[in-house]
Design a protein around this motif. Sequence first.
Motif, mmCIF file in Angstrom:
data_model
loop_
_atom_site.group_PDB
_atom_site.id
_atom_site.type_symbol
_atom_site.label_atom_id
_atom_site.label_comp_id
_atom_site.label_asym_id
_atom_site.label_seq_id
_atom_site.Cartn_x
_atom_site.Cartn_y
_atom_site.Cartn_z
ATOM 1 N N PRO A 63 0.898 -1.138 -0.017
ATOM 2 C CA PRO A 63 0.245 -0.143 -0.102
ATOM 3 C C PRO A 63 0.760 1.304 0.091
ATOM 4 O O PRO A 63 1.796 1.335 0.614
ATOM 5 C CB PRO A 63 -0.845 -0.281 1.233
ATOM 6 N N GLN A 64 0.463 2.280 -0.457
ATOM 7 C CA GLN A 64 1.113 3.627 -0.827
ATOM 8 C C GLN A 64 0.135 4.529 -0.837
ATOM 9 O O GLN A 64 -0.985 4.459 -1.125
ATOM 10 C CB GLN A 64 2.119 3.524 -1.787
ATOM 11 N N GLY A 65 0.449 5.833 -0.532
ATOM 12 C CA GLY A 65 -0.334 7.072 -0.483
ATOM 13 C C GLY A 65 -0.447 7.801 0.687
ATOM 14 O O GLY A 65 -0.061 7.347 1.776
ATOM 15 N N LEU A 66 -0.788 8.953 0.720
ATOM 16 C CA LEU A 66 -0.680 9.842 1.764
ATOM 17 C C LEU A 66 -2.299 10.466 1.976
ATOM 18 O O LEU A 66 -2.650 11.537 1.117
ATOM 19 C CB LEU A 66 0.184 10.832 1.760
ATOM 20 N N PRO A 67 -3.183 9.916 2.718
ATOM 21 C CA PRO A 67 -4.575 10.573 2.815
ATOM 22 C C PRO A 67 -4.492 12.039 3.276
ATOM 23 O O PRO A 67 -3.744 12.191 4.337
ATOM 24 C CB PRO A 67 -5.287 9.656 3.827
ATOM 25 N N GLY A 68 -5.072 12.949 2.827
ATOM 26 C CA GLY A 68 -5.195 14.170 3.129
ATOM 27 C C GLY A 68 -6.434 14.521 4.126
ATOM 28 O O GLY A 68 -7.345 15.065 3.668
ATOM 29 N N LEU A 69 -6.225 13.945 5.296
ATOM 30 C CA LEU A 69 -7.403 13.968 6.415
ATOM 31 C C LEU A 69 -7.569 15.400 6.898
ATOM 32 O O LEU A 69 -8.781 15.958 7.343
ATOM 33 C CB LEU A 69 -7.017 12.934 7.530
ATOM 34 N N GLY A 70 -6.433 16.533 6.653
ATOM 35 C CA GLY A 70 -6.791 17.808 6.919
ATOM 36 C C GLY A 70 -7.037 17.912 8.628
ATOM 37 O O GLY A 70 -7.484 19.025 8.928
ATOM 38 N N ASP A 71 -6.482 17.184 9.369
ATOM 39 C CA ASP A 71 -6.370 17.350 10.971
ATOM 40 C C ASP A 71 -4.980 16.913 11.404
ATOM 41 O O ASP A 71 -4.489 15.995 11.209
ATOM 42 C CB ASP A 71 -7.372 15.878 11.254
ATOM 43 N N PRO A 72 -4.580 18.159 12.019
ATOM 44 C CA PRO A 72 -3.155 18.022 12.363
ATOM 45 C C PRO A 72 -2.968 17.181 13.302
ATOM 46 O O PRO A 72 -1.798 16.755 13.827
ATOM 47 C CB PRO A 72 -2.994 19.729 12.788
ATOM 48 N N ARG A 73 -3.731 16.700 14.146
ATOM 49 C CA ARG A 73 -3.685 15.831 15.239
ATOM 50 C C ARG A 73 -3.166 14.492 14.769
ATOM 51 O O ARG A 73 -2.557 13.621 15.371
ATOM 52 C CB ARG A 73 -4.943 15.196 15.944
ATOM 53 N N PHE A 74 -3.185 14.061 13.489
ATOM 54 C CA PHE A 74 -2.753 12.651 12.933
ATOM 55 C C PHE A 74 -1.239 13.160 12.448
ATOM 56 O O PHE A 74 -0.166 12.200 11.951
ATOM 57 C CB PHE A 74 -3.307 12.602 11.438
ATOM 58 N N LEU A 75 -0.634 14.310 12.730
ATOM 59 C CA LEU A 75 0.705 14.498 12.406
ATOM 60 C C LEU A 75 1.484 14.606 13.804
ATOM 61 O O LEU A 75 2.816 14.901 13.916
ATOM 62 C CB LEU A 75 0.860 15.949 11.816
ATOM 63 N N GLU A 76 0.786 14.692 14.813
ATOM 64 C CA GLU A 76 1.248 15.201 16.160
ATOM 65 C C GLU A 76 1.698 13.500 17.074
ATOM 66 O O GLU A 76 0.704 13.007 17.333
ATOM 67 C CB GLU A 76 0.416 16.010 16.936
ATOM 68 N N PRO A 77 2.689 13.219 17.176
ATOM 69 C CA PRO A 77 2.883 12.169 17.993
ATOM 70 C C PRO A 77 2.271 12.023 19.504
ATOM 71 O O PRO A 77 2.591 13.024 20.174
ATOM 72 C CB PRO A 77 4.583 11.765 17.953
ATOM 73 N N GLY A 78 1.800 11.131 19.807
ATOM 74 C CA GLY A 78 1.113 10.926 21.187
ATOM 75 C C GLY A 78 -0.180 11.763 21.238
ATOM 76 O O GLY A 78 -0.794 11.631 22.350
ATOM 77 N N SER A 79 -0.751 12.234 20.058
ATOM 78 C CA SER A 79 -1.958 12.842 20.336
ATOM 79 C C SER A 79 -3.220 11.983 20.569
ATOM 80 O O SER A 79 -4.285 12.290 20.796
ATOM 81 C CB SER A 79 -2.248 13.643 18.978
ATOM 82 N N GLY A 80 -2.960 10.694 20.431
ATOM 83 C CA GLY A 80 -3.797 9.730 20.374
ATOM 84 C C GLY A 80 -4.831 9.549 19.057
ATOM 85 O O GLY A 80 -5.866 8.515 18.979
ATOM 86 N N TRP A 81 -4.635 10.381 17.921
ATOM 87 C CA TRP A 81 -5.071 10.218 16.764
ATOM 88 C C TRP A 81 -4.269 9.716 15.761
ATOM 89 O O TRP A 81 -2.910 10.287 15.646
ATOM 90 C CB TRP A 81 -5.605 11.628 16.332
ATOM 91 N N TYR A 82 -4.260 8.371 15.137
ATOM 92 C CA TYR A 82 -3.500 7.816 14.080
ATOM 93 C C TYR A 82 -4.348 7.139 12.980
ATOM 94 O O TYR A 82 -5.718 6.726 13.297
ATOM 95 C CB TYR A 82 -2.578 6.994 14.753
ATOM 96 N N TRP A 83 -3.941 6.661 11.933
ATOM 97 C CA TRP A 83 -4.386 5.885 11.031
ATOM 98 C C TRP A 83 -3.371 4.695 10.720
ATOM 99 O O TRP A 83 -2.106 5.184 10.583
ATOM 100 C CB TRP A 83 -5.061 6.567 9.706
#
Length: 456
Positions: A63-83
Amino acid sequence: MRSSLALRLTAFIAVWLIIALVVTGLLISAYFKNNAERGFSDLLGAYSFNVMGAVELDGDGQPQGLPGLGDPRFLEPGSGWYWAVSSAADPLRPLLHSRSLSGDALDAPPMDAPSFGDEFRRTYAMPQSDGFIVQRLEAQLYFGEQDRLYQVTIGGNRSGVEASMAQFNRQLFVFFVLFGVLTLIALFIAVRLGLRPLQRAQNELEKVRQGKSARVEGSFPSEVAPLVKEVNTLIQANQSVIERARTQVGNLAHALKTPLAVILNDTNKKGALDADLVRAQARIMQDQIRHYLDRARVSAQRGTLTGNTQVKPLVDRLLRVMRKLNPEKMFSLEMEYQDTRFAGEAQDLEELLGNLLENASRHAKQHVMVSVSAEDQRLVLSIDDDGPGLTHAQRQRALQRGVRLDETEPGSGLGLSIVRDIATEYGGKFVLESSALGGLRAVVFLPRMEGNPPEK
């Protein structure tokens, strides 16, 4: 509190208001929580579909690609938001994941996590070591034309939802407390204002008690007006009783004055007292006392009369007596309804008719006619004679107590006034008119029993 109607009403409504606010607050809080959790789940679902649409497989099936979720929490480690995207065969080792996910492996789901349903999706909570809870959404699907099954995992930190619900509950509690306090204050003021007419009625009654007013005056609401009306009726009845008592005492004193004067005059003469004279005057005094005691009895019964007297048998009996006493005269009866009933005592009706028949027979030439009819809720008794009759002035004077228009006839002059007193005590009236027979017509209006007259 038992002595204050305002406090009792306020306390009752306050208890009801507190219960209503608590129940309403719980329902609103539950509704908000349900909406917040559903919105949070819908958001995770939207992110999962976004990831599914953005990820593709390269030539090696990676799998490859970078979903554009538009939520900065998916860029912050330890935020509890991930995919993360991983193989369904090894779901804990992501092949592609967000920058917020630290480490090379996902935490294993709890033992009580639900299994995948018919839509190959499941969601469950993942408690974290730092105290917050991550809600994880997992969906399995096939990418491209290969037969390899992949898993998309979305994690979302529930602390924001929990914080929103806690803040909402605090604000709701403050609002309801403020609303309840202001409502109770307004309610207490409204109750006091609503009970003010009772206070005014109390003040008016105080004026009546102090003799400053004869009745309760003023305009009152429809809920209080009937009470005020009944109080005024009671005051009027009490005043009427007092006035009647004064009248009866005065009448008795007037009636006893003449016999006492005769006895005293006889005692001033020299020699022995005339026993027959004293006996006759004592009998007159005894009759007068008995008469006014009867009037007092009728006065006491006024307003609560429960008598039920059938008129025809009583009239027939009196006419038989009058025919025996006056065989030279004709007595007739005209009765509209045979079962007409008088709403009173038989002895009072008998005394009333007896006086009228005695008076009519004394002055009639040949004919005395008795008529009984019904008018609305009243019983109408008419006694006509063919005697000389009376002028208007004489009729007015004849109703006065103790007045005798013909001094040559025996009697005390109380007959017609007794009739008037009995009629008045029963709430009726007594009038003298000219008769079609040429003489005098005496008409008495009395209360009639409800439900009469029946068939003629």
